[in-house]
Design an enzyme around this catalytic site. Structure first.
Site, mmCIF file in Angstrom:
data_model
loop_
_atom_site.group_PDB
_atom_site.id
_atom_site.type_symbol
_atom_site.label_atom_id
_atom_site.label_comp_id
_atom_site.label_asym_id
_atom_site.label_seq_id
_atom_site.Cartn_x
_atom_site.Cartn_y
_atom_site.Cartn_z
ATOM 1 N N ARG A 66 28.609 -29.070 8.905
ATOM 2 C CA ARG A 66 30.123 -28.804 8.165
ATOM 3 C C ARG A 66 30.603 -27.242 8.391
ATOM 4 O O ARG A 66 31.728 -27.036 8.210
ATOM 5 C CB ARG A 66 29.607 -28.562 6.686
ATOM 6 C CG ARG A 66 29.414 -29.964 5.808
ATOM 7 C CD ARG A 66 28.032 -30.654 6.099
ATOM 8 N NE ARG A 66 28.003 -31.923 5.433
ATOM 9 C CZ ARG A 66 27.375 -32.062 4.321
ATOM 10 N NH1 ARG A 66 26.891 -31.072 3.682
ATOM 11 N NH2 ARG A 66 27.098 -33.378 3.713
ATOM 12 N N GLY B 144 26.322 -31.294 -4.419
ATOM 13 C CA GLY B 144 25.227 -32.019 -4.415
ATOM 14 C C GLY B 144 24.900 -32.300 -5.664
ATOM 15 O O GLY B 144 25.050 -31.504 -6.663
ATOM 16 N N GLN C 12 20.257 -35.140 2.120
ATOM 17 C CA GLN C 12 21.448 -35.909 1.678
ATOM 18 C C GLN C 12 22.045 -34.961 0.468
ATOM 19 O O GLN C 12 22.808 -35.545 -0.229
ATOM 20 C CB GLN C 12 21.519 -37.136 1.520
ATOM 21 C CG GLN C 12 20.905 -38.162 2.415
ATOM 22 C CD GLN C 12 22.278 -38.354 3.425
ATOM 23 O OE1 GLN C 12 23.304 -38.472 3.094
ATOM 24 N NE2 GLN C 12 22.101 -38.351 4.563
ATOM 25 N N ASP C 13 22.000 -33.736 0.803
ATOM 26 C CA ASP C 13 22.957 -32.883 -0.161
ATOM 27 C C ASP C 13 22.561 -32.747 -1.549
ATOM 28 O O ASP C 13 23.134 -32.221 -2.422
ATOM 29 C CB ASP C 13 24.613 -33.457 -0.251
ATOM 30 C CG ASP C 13 25.347 -32.717 0.784
ATOM 31 O OD1 ASP C 13 24.820 -32.054 1.535
ATOM 32 O OD2 ASP C 13 26.388 -33.431 1.149
ATOM 33 N N SER C 14 21.345 -33.209 -1.825
ATOM 34 C CA SER C 14 20.670 -33.003 -3.192
ATOM 35 C C SER C 14 20.163 -31.581 -3.065
ATOM 36 O O SER C 14 19.665 -31.103 -2.234
ATOM 37 C CB SER C 14 19.842 -33.963 -3.672
ATOM 38 O OG SER C 14 19.006 -34.697 -2.783
#
Lengths: 600, 390
Positions: free
Chosen positions: A401, A369, A217-219
């Site tokens: 994206r 992130g 999740q974007d981390s």
């Protein structure tokens, strides 16, 4: 007959508006009229407008005559050789400035090949359709517009050197990045901006892969070794200000170590760093709630003399202390006076911020992130040539994206890093992908940018090749240290006896209506009760009249104000807010009677 | 075999028993096998039962609340079949659960008897019977004659023929809907409307003109649009505007399959159970249209609560919230002062039996782990009783 308006005032008529407008334009191009003058013919209402007012945004365009650009190859060559300037081109009428109104009469095109006799102007460069910050995003034409905009948004939040005289300034909430670098992949706007003087990011090696699930999740995952070498470090500055205010009646604030007699005196330890003048010394290491500037103020109301106070002084303590949850070193102390001649003390605190879990980072493509894990360098995956990535980025952030420029940047920067060149990534005019691939191949790498990697923990060869290369990364303003908040016990509100709100005041985190519903839905009744125990009280209730009775702790006596001592008085547990509700009802002349019953 | 199944009556619902009976016959199972099936079904049925103390109300509310936050973003979308616009999305959901008297876009879905439903020509004819025609719809012009204080309506002959409206029918129906006027038909396709009452104000004639425009000529009142739609292999008539009672009187209509989206009208004509089904059907329609997935049992539960009293109650302070037993619970949901004062006038007692009240006084809520009490034999006397004796 066409009406002519000059700066919105009617000035006269012309018979041939088109010809008139052309004449005005010609005169402007030949510098007989000011360059800031714009003329516009509205064929719908048959009116001509001439504007010379301030506040109109103008933009430059190359003049086209008969389908031919006036900016010839000859002029271009001269410009390259610095024989002529921009000013010269404007002077000669090769380039002119249009405002929003005159643009309505112009027909422009992006490239010289597309010119037809109808065209009046030629765009200088297609990048002009982007704004200043959006043109900083490399390969901007290879991305989703939403992400392009996010990229610009994120760029504005990036830490760097925001100004060169930051040491002299007292800006609130500002940070300074250590070792800022200029990107390998640039656009021409970087030169125009003088970006090298105030860069705001760092070049890193990035691997697109997952790692133990800590970059979901974007981390992102950061190499501990990179942090130790200085990646993403910044200093956070916060100024504190104290002023000796003057009040009516000749009373004044006083900067100095407060006397112990003073009202609301803190502990002695809180003032330990203050020097004799009541001001802290530079380089003092301070923690939250410690005094920076000792100060006392006169009593709030004149004549507020406490009758039973033995102390002669009735002054209040009003020292400036370090904000709750913050700490740092005193960076600079300034003693001066303000416009009114009052003594003014300014203290600036500095705190080193090393990247930690929860700090926000972003690339220039709107791929932002937070740090999910910091991995020891030894555990990072490694390529066959021994390169360990600084950042591991999740591949799941890419397909939905559609930030193709993010992928291109890795490739382009890799070429740049290996060949020791800056790569041009200007939107619409960038080094093409094929070119980059070719160069990468000649540099001895796979043209697709992928490399064989080894698991850093086990040393095993990874079954797939990993896309790895260089990238320009930004550290953003939002740091976990500024947001972290939790509390056990602490200050409560006077009225409801519930914990106060707000991080700065050390308040609680509210378990609200919807959170309550969640606990109810799970059937966790006793957990819910415990959560709401923050304002519980034991009250004594008279069983006869159902109102609150009095329990005298000192004499161990209980009685009801209405029924006297003879009645049954039972202690019960309630939330204070409910007791308050009962009191408010009584104020409404409603008699809420408590009927007690054994719970078991 | 039947004896065996009879044993399970009251343990397994009738519908399931019937299914088992039919299936076991089809699969030709022996008694022993049927027994196994029945036991398995019983076990599954018991498992599916909701535990005592489960917070079904809040779970329902959350099941609706979460997806509807996503719906907010797509509000004010209209959708429908061929020219009939129907309010959908959050506004419609609010409309249903607030129990608004008249929906924003009332509509009906009319199924026809099997003789007619497959013939598009017949269906179109029936549809034209249902559609309401007003005087305005078949007229070209309304002229006010101030001298004679009458209104002349020039009619569209073509349209009248198309809708099979005869002059006599027209005169009768206009006469019926306007009451105190005399209506005459002139040969040159004009209608003369004259007020029977003696010389009124000048504005009266204009008011009459507006009234005359809306005079009912033909069809069913309130039905402004009719569209026959092919669904599967039958034709169904979709309408804008709803009037269940009159539609059911048409002989070609399948009386059992007239579906209105007006909950109150359905309740009035067909009763409260039908209204309950309407609530469920309409809510499901919205949810499916939005591509959301909410278990139908939540919707059924809401519909049950809304119709439990025999009247339709919305989920508002005037509706089901006012039915709550606890004063504190009512006061905590909108207009607290009103409830507290009214309770004080009649001396209401709140026995703290539900969730909100117990949260307010900081006691364990009677749900989940807070529900069970403890029964114990007391060998020693309570302390308080001891004191009293002294």
């Amino acid at each position: 007959m066409t009406d002519v308006f000059y700066d919105d005032k009617f000035v006269g008529n012309v018979d041939n508006p088109q010809q008139f407008v052309e004449q005005v334009k010609e005169q402007r191009r030949s510098s007989k009229l000011p360059k800031a003058l714009n003329v516009y013919y509205d064929d719908l209402y048959n009116e001509v407008y001439i504007s010379t007012t301030t506040g109109r945004a103008q933009r430059p365009l190359i003049v086209v005559r008969g389908g031919k650009s006036l900016f010839t190859e000859d002029l271009a060559q001269k410009l390259r050789n610095n024989e002529i300037t921009w000013g010269y081109l404007v002077e000669q009428g090769v380039i002119e400035y249009l405002d929003a109104a005159e643009e309505e009469n112009a027909l422009t095109t992006l490239s010289e090949e597309e010119l037809t006799p109808e065209h009046t102007h030629l765009e200088i460069s297609p990048i002009l359709l982007l704004g200043l910050v959006s043109s900083l995003v490399p390969y901007g034409n290879h991305t989703n517009p939403v992400r392009l905009e996010m990229g610009t948004k994120v760029y504005k939040q990036a830490l760097g050197i925001y100004t060169s005289n930051y040491l002299q300034r007292y800006d609130t909430d500002c940070s300074l990045l250590y070792y800022p670098q200029i990107p390998i992949l640039q656009s021409f706007m970087y030169d125009i901006l003088d970006y090298a003087k105030h860069p705001s990011g760092q070049n890193v090696v990035i691997a697109v892969m997952s790692y133990e699930g800590y970059n979901m999740q974007d981390s992102i995952i950061i190499n501990k070794g990179s942090i130790d070498r200085g990646f993403g470090r910044s200093t956070y500055y916060r100024p504190y200000i104290a002023e000796e205010l003057r009040y009516s009646g000749g009373l004044v604030d006083e900067v100095g170590i407060p006397d112990k007699e003073v009202k609301a005196y803190r502990t002695e330890a809180d003032y330990r760093y203050l020097e004799k003048d009541g001001i802290i010394y530079p380089e003092a290491d301070v923690k939250a709630d410690e005094a920076l500037i000792g100060k006392t103020s006169p009593p709030r109301f004149l004549g507020e003399v406490e009758e039973f106070s033995i102390a002669a002084s009735t002054r209040r303590e009003s020292s400036v202390v370090v904000r709750h949850g913050e700490e740092g070193k005193v960076d600079m102390v300034v003693l001066t006076e303000n416009e009114e001649g009052n003594k003014l003390v300014q203290v600036r605190l500095r705190d080193e911020r090393i990247p930690e879990i929860g700090d926000k980072f972003a690339s220039r493509h709107g791929q932002k992130g937070v740090v999910g894990m910091i991995v020891p360098e030894a555990d990072m995956p490694v390529t066959s040539t021994g390169i360990k990535p600084d950042i591991i980025f999740s591949p799941h952030s890419l397909p939905s994206r559609m930030t193709v420029n993010h992928i291109l940047e890795v490739l382009a920067s890799k070429v740049g890093a290996l060949s020791g060149k800056y790569i041009d990534g200007t939107c619409f005019d960038a080094t093409p992908e094929e070119e980059l691939r070719k160069q990468l191949l000649t540099l001895g790498f796979r043209e697709d940018g992928a490399e064989t990697m080894y698991n850093g923990i086990t040393g095993e060869l990874m079954k797939v090749r990993v896309y790895i290369g260089n990238m320009y990364y930004l550290k953003l303003q939002h740091m976990a240290a500024n947001r972290l908040h939790a509390r056990a016990s602490g200050r409560i509100q006077l009225l409801t006896r519930q914990p106060i709100e707000g991080r700065a005041k050390g308040g609680g985190l509210r378990l609200g209506e919807m959170e309550k519903d969640c606990l109810v839905a799970h059937g966790a009744a006793l957990l819910l009760k415990e959560r709401f125990d923050s304002d519980k009280v034991i009250v004594h209730v008279c069983e006869k009249c159902g109102t609150l009775a009095i329990y005298d702790e000192y004499r161990k006596k209980q009685f009801c104000q209405k029924c006297g001592t003879g009645t049954d008085i039972t202690p019960i547990e309630l939330s204070y807010a409910f007791k308050l509700l009962l009191d408010e009802m009584r104020a409404l002349n409603v008699y809420p009677k408590l009927i007690l019953e054994s719970k078991y | 075999m039947d004896d065996l199944i009879k044993e399970y009556e009251g343990i397994i619902p009738g519908k399931l028993l019937e299914d088992i009976k039919r299936e076991s016959k089809e699969q030709s199972l022996i008694k022993k096998q049927v027994k196994i099936v029945l036991d398995k079904v019983k076990e599954e049925y018991e498992n599916a039962k909701i535990d005592p103390g489960e917070a079904i109300g809040i779970i329902t509310a959350e099941s609706f609340g979460e997806p509807s936050t996503q719906m907010v973003l797509r509000t004010f979308h209209f959708a429908g079949v061929a020219e009939v616009n129907v309010t959908l999305g959050l506004p419609r959901l609010i409309e249903i659960f607030d129990a608004r008297k008249i929906p924003e876009t009332p509509s009906m879905e009319i199924h026809l008897k099997s003789e007619y439903k497959n013939d598009p020509k017949q269906v179109r004819k029936i549809a034209s019977l249902i559609k309401e025609t007003k005087l305005e719809d078949i007229s070209r012009e309304f002229t006010v004659n101030l001298v004679k204080s009458s209104i002349e309506v020039s009619l569209d002959r073509e349209l009248m023929r198309e809708l099979s409206i005869t002059p006599t029918l027209l005169v009768d129906s206009v006469q019926n809907s306007l009451k105190t006027v005399s209506v005459k038909y002139k040969d040159d396709d004009a209608l003369v409307i004259k007020s029977k009452s003696p010389e009124g104000e000048l504005s009266d004639i204009y008011r009459l003109k507006e009234k005359a425009k809306n005079a009912h000529v033909k069809g069913i009142k309130g039905v402004t649009q009719v569209v026959p739609v092919k669904t599967g292999n039958e034709y169904v008539i979709q309408t804008a505007g709803s009037n269940v009672r009159e539609v059911m009187e048409i002989k070609e209509v399948d009386v059992e399959n007239v579906l209105s989206n007006n909950i109150f009208e359905t309740a009035e004509v067909l009763g409260i159970e039908a209204a309950k089904e309407t609530i469920i059907r309409e809510a499901v329609k919205v949810i499916e249209n939005q591509g959301l997935d909410i278990d139908i049992r939540h919707i059924m539960f809401i519909a049950d609560v809304m119709t439990a009293t025999g009247n339709i109650k919305g989920i508002t302070r005037a509706g089901i919230t006012s039915e709550k037993e606890s004063v504190l619970a009512r006061a905590s949901f909108e207009t607290p002062i009103k409830h507290i004062i009214n309770a004080s006038i009649i001396g209401e007692v709140d026995s703290l039996n539900s969730v909100v009240e117990n949260v307010m006084v900081n006691q364990a809520v009677p749900l989940g782990t807070g529900l069970p009490g403890l029964l114990a034999k007391m060998s020693a006397k309570l302390e308080k009783e001891d004191k009293k004796k002294k």
